[in-house]
Design a protein around this motif. Structure first.
Motif, short mmCIF file in Angstrom:
data_model
loop_
_atom_site.label_atom_id
_atom_site.label_comp_id
_atom_site.label_asym_id
_atom_site.label_seq_id
_atom_site.Cartn_x
_atom_site.Cartn_y
_atom_site.Cartn_z
N PRO A 322 36.64 37.51 46.15
CA PRO A 322 37.68 36.70 45.51
C PRO A 322 37.72 36.92 44.00
O PRO A 322 36.70 37.17 43.37
N VAL A 323 38.91 36.86 43.45
CA VAL A 323 39.15 37.03 42.02
C VAL A 323 38.45 38.29 41.53
O VAL A 323 37.69 38.27 40.55
N HIS A 324 38.68 39.38 42.25
CA HIS A 324 38.01 40.64 41.89
C HIS A 324 38.64 41.23 40.65
O HIS A 324 39.85 41.26 40.50
N ARG A 325 37.80 41.69 39.73
CA ARG A 325 38.29 42.36 38.53
C ARG A 325 38.24 43.87 38.74
O ARG A 325 37.35 44.39 39.37
N ARG A 326 39.18 44.54 38.13
CA ARG A 326 39.24 45.99 38.29
C ARG A 326 38.08 46.66 37.58
O ARG A 326 37.50 46.11 36.65
N ALA A 327 37.74 47.86 38.06
CA ALA A 327 36.61 48.58 37.50
C ALA A 327 36.77 48.72 36.00
O ALA A 327 37.85 48.99 35.48
N GLY A 328 35.65 48.51 35.28
CA GLY A 328 35.63 48.64 33.83
C GLY A 328 35.85 47.33 33.13
O GLY A 328 35.71 47.24 31.92
N SER A 329 36.19 46.25 33.89
CA SER A 329 36.40 44.96 33.24
C SER A 329 35.14 44.14 33.29
O SER A 329 34.20 44.45 33.95
#
Length: 329
Positions: A322-329
């Protein structure tokens, strides 16, 4: 088209090792109530993923749930210390294997509490991790999970793509086990193209005749349910893929199935790429997106609707937290 290098160990390799060591836990098991202030939604999602898919490596977890490998390792160690997770590390021919994580005793109690069930309903036993570590199907399970976690990771870094559904072998068997038993079932979306597919992850351990016999089951399923997912067959070597293609071409055509094959030499790191060859004369390797576009009449499998008998533990687990952030964030 040149193939990708074969890894020395793990999914896609010719060698699957057995477990050698398990990580010691420095503190006693923690009561789940005492963890309520530190466990995140992502932690609970990970426990559900491990209940669903049985075993995931550090790298597989990191690519779908964390911005970096180091961040993943730090959090996984903390969850291991509290027995939310258990782990083992297989012996390999060269180098060292990543940590392999399974559901721990505290994680089992946590999921049972969330589902309003007794812990025994999850089927967890003290020898759970050991049985997985020495299971003859460990390499097979890791291969399936590696393929799907790479596909899920691709969707959260690529606009307009998604993997909204991924069912394990166990979940698929619960829904369709009287007719078919795929190694996974998933939906891959790229723009307006959607590819619902069953996955057969072929390690070469079954006779060709047994693989051919599975096609009859898939044909019976499509006829009985009036639905038509694709069937993707993934092999570990090019020679096995060619042998299957020769054996399955006529049955697939006669049964009117949409089948494509690929080899681990191609799909090691990019399973969405142009590595899949439809099972028909003169076919060329293509992407999952193009398969969805060229196969008309595809539709999701029947039996995916939620019923009154479902619980938190039988509902599909989202492939991304849930509420996954994109790679690098």
């Amino acid at each position: 088209m040149p193939s990708l290098p074969r890894p020395a160990s793990g999914p896609g390799s010719r060698y699957t090792a057995r477990a050698a060591t398990t990580r010691t836990r420095p503190r006693p098991r923690t009561n789940i109530a005492a963890l309520s202030h530190i466990l995140t939604n992502r932690d609970i999602w990970l426990a559900r993923m491990l209940h669903e898919h049985r075993v995931l490596t550090t790298h597989q977890i990191a690519r779908v749930a964390y911005p970096s490998l180091r961040t993943a390792q730090r959090r996984l160690r903390a969850l291991h210390e509290h027995a939310v997770l258990d782990s083992f590390r297989p012996l390999t021919q060269t180098g060292s294997a990543p940590e392999h994580y399974t559901l721990g005793p505290t994680g089992t109690a946590l999921l049972a509490a969330h589902a309003g069930l007794e812990t025994s309903a999850l089927g967890w036993r003290p020898n759970h991790t050991g049985r997985l570590a020495y299971s003859p199907s460990l390499g097979h399970d890791l291969g399936v999970n590696d393929l799907l976690t790479r596909l899920a990771a691709h969707t959260h870094t690529t606009p307009n793509t998604a993997l909204p559904l991924w069912l394990s072998e166990r979940s698929a068997a619960r829904r369709w086990g009287d007719v078919i038993r795929p190694d996974a079932y998933a939906h891959y979306r790229d723009g307006n193209h959607v590819l619902p597919f069953f996955l057969e992850y072929d390690t070469g351990s079954q006779p060709l005749a047994r693989v051919e016999a599975k096609l009859t089951g898939y044909a019976a399923f499509t006829a009985a349910t009036n639905t038509r997912p694709a069937l993707l067959i993934h092999t570990c070597t090019p020679s096995r893929e060619q042998a299957l293609r020769r054996r399955l071409a006529d049955p697939a055509r006669n049964l009117k199935l949409h089948v494509a094959t690929a080899s681990a030499d191609f799909t090691t790191t990019t399973p969405w790429g142009p590595w899949w060859m439809p099972l028909q004369p003169g076919a060329q390797r293509t992407t999952l997106t193009h398969l969805a576009g060229q196969w008309t009449g595809l539709s999701p499998a029947a039996g995916l609707e939620q019923t009154d008998a479902d619980t938190l533990l039988t509902l599909p687990v989202p492939p991304l937290p849930p509420v996954h952030r994109r790679a690098g964030s």
